[in-house]
Write a protein that holds these residues in place. Structure first.
Motif, short mmCIF file in Angstrom:
data_model
loop_
_atom_site.label_atom_id
_atom_site.label_comp_id
_atom_site.label_asym_id
_atom_site.label_seq_id
_atom_site.Cartn_x
_atom_site.Cartn_y
_atom_site.Cartn_z
N MET A 1 57.66 23.18 40.14
CA MET A 1 56.81 24.33 39.96
C MET A 1 55.47 24.06 40.64
N HIS A 2 55.11 24.93 41.55
CA HIS A 2 53.88 24.74 42.28
C HIS A 2 53.25 26.08 42.62
N ILE A 3 51.98 26.23 42.30
CA ILE A 3 51.22 27.38 42.78
C ILE A 3 49.95 26.87 43.44
N THR A 4 49.35 27.73 44.26
CA THR A 4 48.12 27.38 44.96
C THR A 4 47.04 28.36 44.54
N VAL A 5 45.86 27.86 44.30
CA VAL A 5 44.69 28.69 44.03
C VAL A 5 43.65 28.31 45.08
N THR A 6 43.25 29.27 45.91
CA THR A 6 42.29 28.96 46.97
C THR A 6 40.92 28.65 46.39
N ALA A 7 40.09 28.00 47.17
CA ALA A 7 38.74 27.64 46.72
C ALA A 7 37.95 28.89 46.34
N LYS A 8 38.10 29.96 47.11
CA LYS A 8 37.40 31.20 46.81
C LYS A 8 37.83 31.78 45.46
N ALA A 9 39.14 31.72 45.18
CA ALA A 9 39.65 32.21 43.90
C ALA A 9 39.19 31.31 42.75
N VAL A 10 39.20 30.00 42.97
CA VAL A 10 38.74 29.07 41.93
C VAL A 10 37.30 29.40 41.55
N ASN A 11 36.44 29.54 42.54
CA ASN A 11 35.03 29.85 42.26
C ASN A 11 34.89 31.16 41.49
N GLN A 12 35.63 32.18 41.90
CA GLN A 12 35.54 33.48 41.24
C GLN A 12 36.07 33.41 39.80
N LEU A 13 37.16 32.70 39.59
CA LEU A 13 37.71 32.56 38.25
C LEU A 13 36.74 31.81 37.33
N LEU A 14 36.10 30.78 37.84
CA LEU A 14 35.12 30.05 37.04
C LEU A 14 33.93 30.94 36.71
N GLU A 15 33.51 31.76 37.67
CA GLU A 15 32.41 32.70 37.42
C GLU A 15 32.82 33.79 36.43
N SER A 16 34.12 34.05 36.31
CA SER A 16 34.63 35.08 35.40
C SER A 16 34.66 34.62 33.95
N GLY A 17 34.39 33.35 33.71
CA GLY A 17 34.32 32.88 32.34
C GLY A 17 35.34 31.84 31.94
N ILE A 18 36.20 31.43 32.84
CA ILE A 18 37.14 30.37 32.50
C ILE A 18 36.38 29.06 32.41
N GLY A 19 36.66 28.31 31.36
CA GLY A 19 35.95 27.05 31.15
C GLY A 19 36.85 26.05 30.46
N GLU A 20 36.25 25.08 29.82
CA GLU A 20 37.01 24.00 29.18
C GLU A 20 37.93 24.51 28.08
N ASN A 21 37.55 25.58 27.41
CA ASN A 21 38.33 26.08 26.28
C ASN A 21 39.13 27.33 26.61
N SER A 22 39.25 27.68 27.88
CA SER A 22 40.00 28.87 28.26
C SER A 22 40.73 28.63 29.58
N PHE A 23 41.65 29.51 29.89
CA PHE A 23 42.45 29.38 31.09
C PHE A 23 42.90 30.76 31.56
N LEU A 24 43.44 30.81 32.76
CA LEU A 24 44.00 32.05 33.28
C LEU A 24 45.45 32.11 32.86
#
Length: 109
Positions: A1-24
């Motif tokens: 099982m493998h998925i890719t998350v681009t650097a641009k998406a990672v940055n946006q997801l982190l800005e959206s509120g994902i943190g140590e206690n949450s996930f997508l």
């Protein structure tokens, strides 16, 4: 099982509120022009049938094991295009998708 998350998406997801206690949470549900559509939201509670499909430090992507084969190999990207900004999901398992790319079907489903 493998998925890719681009650097641009990672940055946006982190800005959206994902943190140590949450996930997508990425899911697949029936619907849309092609038969199946994606559902994605920030979650904080993993369930016994969940599978972590991406884990890069603070950013995790989780799906139910039921959907794993449908998203295996997917790339999550983000576009800041003025005309159509947002997340872009590129799924190599999709044999057909609707014109806007919001829904898809696979040969296996």
């Amino acid at each position: 099982m493998h998925i890719t998350v681009t650097a641009k998406a990672v940055n946006q997801l982190l800005e959206s509120g994902i943190g140590e206690n949450s996930f997508l949470r990425l899911a697949v549900k029936p619907g849309g022009c092609a038969g199946m559509s994606y559902d994605a939201f920030i979650d904080s509670e993993q369930k016994p049938n969940d599978q972590v499909v991406y884990d890069h430090g603070i950013l995790k992507v989780v799906t139910e094991s039921l959907y794993a084969h449908l998203i295996d190999g997917i790339t999550i990207d983000y576009s800041d295009d003025l005309i159509q900004p947002g997340y872009i999901l590129k799924n190599p398992n999709a044999s057909h998708s609707c014109g806007c790319g919001a829904s898809f079907k696979t040969d296996a489903a």
